[in-house]
Design a protein around this motif. Structure first.
Motif, PDB file in Angstrom:
ATOM      1  N   ASN A  55       0.832  -1.203   0.000  1.00  0.00           N
ATOM      2  CA  ASN A  55       0.000   0.000   0.000  1.00  0.00           C
ATOM      3  C   ASN A  55       0.868   1.255   0.000  1.00  0.00           C
ATOM      4  O   ASN A  55       1.862   1.328   0.717  1.00  0.00           O
ATOM      5  CB  ASN A  55      -0.897  -0.035   1.236  1.00  0.00           C
ATOM      6  CG  ASN A  55      -1.625   1.268   1.486  1.00  0.00           C
ATOM      7  OD1 ASN A  55      -1.153   2.133   2.225  1.00  0.00           O
ATOM      8  ND2 ASN A  55      -2.784   1.409   0.881  1.00  0.00           N
ATOM      9  N   LYS A 107       0.368   5.504   0.386  1.00  0.00           N
ATOM     10  CA  LYS A 107      -0.587   6.524   0.812  1.00  0.00           C
ATOM     11  C   LYS A 107      -0.119   7.889   0.314  1.00  0.00           C
ATOM     12  O   LYS A 107       0.843   8.456   0.831  1.00  0.00           O
ATOM     13  CB  LYS A 107      -0.693   6.528   2.341  1.00  0.00           C
ATOM     14  CG  LYS A 107      -1.122   5.180   2.897  1.00  0.00           C
ATOM     15  CD  LYS A 107      -1.252   5.207   4.396  1.00  0.00           C
ATOM     16  CE  LYS A 107      -1.643   3.842   4.939  1.00  0.00           C
ATOM     17  NZ  LYS A 107      -2.991   3.435   4.480  1.00  0.00           N
ATOM     18  N   HIS A 167      -4.631   9.424  -1.843  1.00  0.00           N
ATOM     19  CA  HIS A 167      -5.507   8.294  -1.548  1.00  0.00           C
ATOM     20  C   HIS A 167      -4.648   7.045  -1.511  1.00  0.00           C
ATOM     21  O   HIS A 167      -3.430   7.124  -1.692  1.00  0.00           O
ATOM     22  CB  HIS A 167      -6.638   8.183  -2.573  1.00  0.00           C
ATOM     23  CG  HIS A 167      -6.187   7.846  -3.949  1.00  0.00           C
ATOM     24  ND1 HIS A 167      -5.845   8.806  -4.879  1.00  0.00           N
ATOM     25  CD2 HIS A 167      -6.038   6.658  -4.573  1.00  0.00           C
ATOM     26  CE1 HIS A 167      -5.500   8.218  -5.996  1.00  0.00           C
ATOM     27  NE2 HIS A 167      -5.598   6.922  -5.849  1.00  0.00           N
ATOM     28  N   ASP A 168      -5.282   5.920  -1.279  1.00  0.00           N
ATOM     29  CA  ASP A 168      -4.547   4.661  -1.158  1.00  0.00           C
ATOM     30  C   ASP A 168      -4.362   4.006  -2.525  1.00  0.00           C
ATOM     31  O   ASP A 168      -5.309   3.873  -3.302  1.00  0.00           O
ATOM     32  CB  ASP A 168      -5.302   3.687  -0.239  1.00  0.00           C
ATOM     33  CG  ASP A 168      -5.153   4.051   1.218  1.00  0.00           C
ATOM     34  OD1 ASP A 168      -6.136   3.905   1.966  1.00  0.00           O
ATOM     35  OD2 ASP A 168      -4.057   4.475   1.611  1.00  0.00           O
ATOM     36  N   TRP A 195      -3.017   0.328  -4.161  1.00  0.00           N
ATOM     37  CA  TRP A 195      -2.902  -1.068  -3.719  1.00  0.00           C
ATOM     38  C   TRP A 195      -2.289  -1.941  -4.796  1.00  0.00           C
ATOM     39  O   TRP A 195      -2.524  -1.736  -5.994  1.00  0.00           O
ATOM     40  CB  TRP A 195      -4.282  -1.624  -3.385  1.00  0.00           C
ATOM     41  CG  TRP A 195      -4.978  -0.940  -2.258  1.00  0.00           C
ATOM     42  CD1 TRP A 195      -5.899   0.059  -2.358  1.00  0.00           C
ATOM     43  CD2 TRP A 195      -4.822  -1.208  -0.858  1.00  0.00           C
ATOM     44  NE1 TRP A 195      -6.312   0.434  -1.100  1.00  0.00           N
ATOM     45  CE2 TRP A 195      -5.670  -0.333  -0.162  1.00  0.00           C
ATOM     46  CE3 TRP A 195      -4.036  -2.101  -0.129  1.00  0.00           C
ATOM     47  CZ2 TRP A 195      -5.765  -0.318   1.226  1.00  0.00           C
ATOM     48  CZ3 TRP A 195      -4.137  -2.083   1.254  1.00  0.00           C
ATOM     49  CH2 TRP A 195      -4.990  -1.203   1.923  1.00  0.00           C
TER      50      TRP A 195
END
Length: 114
Positions: free
Chosen positions: A96, A98, A101-102, A104
């Motif tokens: 992840n 950051k 926003h995240d 993935w």
């Protein structure tokens, strides 16, 4: 565009070790906090470890002393060294990033079983 690709998962016996790696493409690597999460079957995704831009780390209580998160700024990689693995560590592990926003990765399966 930011892309994350995990590798290093697999099957390991209790007490064993695995090292997960996440290759990150995109220019935000050095200016973003980075983390590993995991999700076991039937459970919510949980934070395992996080490393901020200053290199400060934090771990879930369940993995303290066993897991180590690290990053290589020059190679844009994020690693998770997992030692003394337990069956309850079995999960899909996600890289992840950051930044606003995240972001993935696709996840990598870790199974701890005899």
């Amino acid at each position: 565009q930011v892309q994350l690709v995990e590798s290093g998962g697999g099957l390991v016996q209790p007490g064993g070790s695995l090292r997960l790696s996440c290759a990150v493409s995109g220019s935000i690597f050095s200016i973003a906090d980075k983390a590993w999460y995991r999700q076991a079957p039937g459970k919510q995704r949980e934070l395992v470890a996080i490393i901020n831009t200053a290199g400060r780390t934090s771990y879930a209580d369940s993995v303290k002393g066993r897991f180590t998160i690290s990053r290589d700024i020059g190679k844009w990689t994020l690693d998770l060294q997992m030692n003394s693995l337990k069956p309850e560590d079995t999960a899909v592990y996600y890289c992840n990033i950051k930044f606003g926003h995240d972001y993935w990765g696709q996840g990598t399966q870790v199974t701890v079983s005899s």
